[in-house]
Design a protein around this motif. Sequence first.
Motif, PDB file in Angstrom:
ATOM      1  N   TYR A  30       0.824  -1.211   0.000  1.00 21.94           N
ATOM      2  CA  TYR A  30       0.000   0.000   0.000  1.00 21.94           C
ATOM      3  C   TYR A  30       0.857   1.260   0.000  1.00 21.94           C
ATOM      4  CZ  TYR A  30      -3.930  -3.087   0.703  1.00 21.94           C
ATOM      5  OH  TYR A  30      -4.875  -4.071   0.523  1.00 21.94           O
ATOM      6  N   LEU A  34       0.325   4.060  -2.844  1.00 24.66           N
ATOM      7  CA  LEU A  34       0.032   5.465  -2.546  1.00 24.66           C
ATOM      8  C   LEU A  34       1.052   6.382  -3.217  1.00 24.66           C
ATOM      9  CD1 LEU A  34      -2.328   6.518  -0.841  1.00 24.66           C
ATOM     10  CD2 LEU A  34      -0.713   6.868   1.036  1.00 24.66           C
ATOM     11  N   GLN A 115      -0.755   7.446   5.071  1.00 21.52           N
ATOM     12  CA  GLN A 115      -0.975   5.997   4.984  1.00 21.52           C
ATOM     13  C   GLN A 115      -1.410   5.441   6.338  1.00 21.52           C
ATOM     14  OE1 GLN A 115       0.182   2.755   2.661  1.00 21.52           O
ATOM     15  NE2 GLN A 115       1.955   2.304   3.957  1.00 21.52           N
ATOM     16  N   ASN A 144      -5.239   6.315   2.828  1.00 15.92           N
ATOM     17  CA  ASN A 144      -5.882   5.011   2.807  1.00 15.92           C
ATOM     18  C   ASN A 144      -6.270   4.599   4.220  1.00 15.92           C
ATOM     19  OD1 ASN A 144      -3.294   4.342   3.744  1.00 15.92           O
ATOM     20  ND2 ASN A 144      -2.676   3.391   1.828  1.00 15.92           N
ATOM     21  N   THR A 204     -11.196   0.490  -3.663  1.00 17.85           N
ATOM     22  CA  THR A 204     -10.871  -0.608  -2.753  1.00 17.85           C
ATOM     23  C   THR A 204      -9.759  -1.438  -3.375  1.00 17.85           C
ATOM     24  OG1 THR A 204     -13.122  -0.665  -1.867  1.00 17.85           O
ATOM     25  CG2 THR A 204     -11.765  -2.632  -1.543  1.00 17.85           C
ATOM     26  N   HIS A 266      -9.174   0.790   1.615  1.00 23.11           N
ATOM     27  CA  HIS A 266      -9.806   1.797   0.764  1.00 23.11           C
ATOM     28  C   HIS A 266      -8.833   2.960   0.579  1.00 23.11           C
ATOM     29  CE1 HIS A 266     -13.475  -0.431   1.356  1.00 23.11           C
ATOM     30  NE2 HIS A 266     -13.494  -0.159   2.656  1.00 23.11           N
ATOM     31  N   VAL A 267      -8.683   3.411  -0.664  1.00 17.71           N
ATOM     32  CA  VAL A 267      -7.783   4.518  -0.977  1.00 17.71           C
ATOM     33  C   VAL A 267      -8.632   5.702  -1.438  1.00 17.71           C
ATOM     34  CG1 VAL A 267      -5.803   5.287  -2.329  1.00 17.71           C
ATOM     35  CG2 VAL A 267      -6.008   2.868  -1.675  1.00 17.71           C
TER      36      VAL A 267
END
Length: 273
Positions: A30, A34, A115, A144, A204, A266-267
């Motif tokens: 993640y 990001l 994050q 996120n 997502t 979820h971002v």
Amino acid sequence: MPDSTVDRQFLGSIPEMYERYLVPLIFEPYGADLAERVRGRRLDRVLELAAGTGAVTRHLARCLPAACELVATDLQQPMLDQAASVAMSRPVQWRQADAMQLPFPDASFDAVLCQFGVMFFPDKRAAFAEARRVLRPGGVFLFNVWDAIEHNEFADTVTQALAHVFPADPPLFLARTPHGSHDTDALTVDLARAGFARAPEVETVTARSRAPSPNIPAVAYCQGTPLRNEIEARGEGRLVMATDAAMQAIARRFGRGPVDGKIQAHVFTVRNG
């Protein structure tokens, strides 16, 4: 329910354990995701909130334009100290700061990233308003949050295992805080009330969490997060017992060799104006 400040205490050996075990286990995919979302943008100055031990910061250091200034903040100085101990590919300004009261002028950053920190903000709307305040017009806010714990298999398994160890008073840090802000509609409302006029884009993202043995996720969650504070509060020697119970539960579900579990988050991407 425990005092919410306990959920935000990353003290003692937690920062080092967090960096050694938890970052490669769940944060790396993640963090890369990001950082990639700002690659190619025209950016002069970027702010990271709740940078922790620098999982996203390292990715940003590699992908941002060479002339871009990178400022990484966290409320917890021990986490920043751990982050600063790891070599970076460019200079980074490490700064202790409260996301709800940022020490920066209005309209001073082209992008703000966070994050898996939003879940720890006592007042999310205030933190979102601060992110908007320091963003320049047209700037972007990316963050996120973890999805519900049942979509994150190692965290769910550890939580269920500890409920058997402490049936009268189960430690619920993982469900309560890291996985407690998965309502995307509620977060969208908070963004609007914080002054973001545009609706966010929400995606997502599902990934895999892999480790060479069941012991790694057990140690990561039980000893590398504030869950440790809850466990140790239940008595001397409980940390070893709880970690072993978590390891055995992961081994039963995923096997005693290399383990592989689902993770999901979820971002959010929202523009300022």
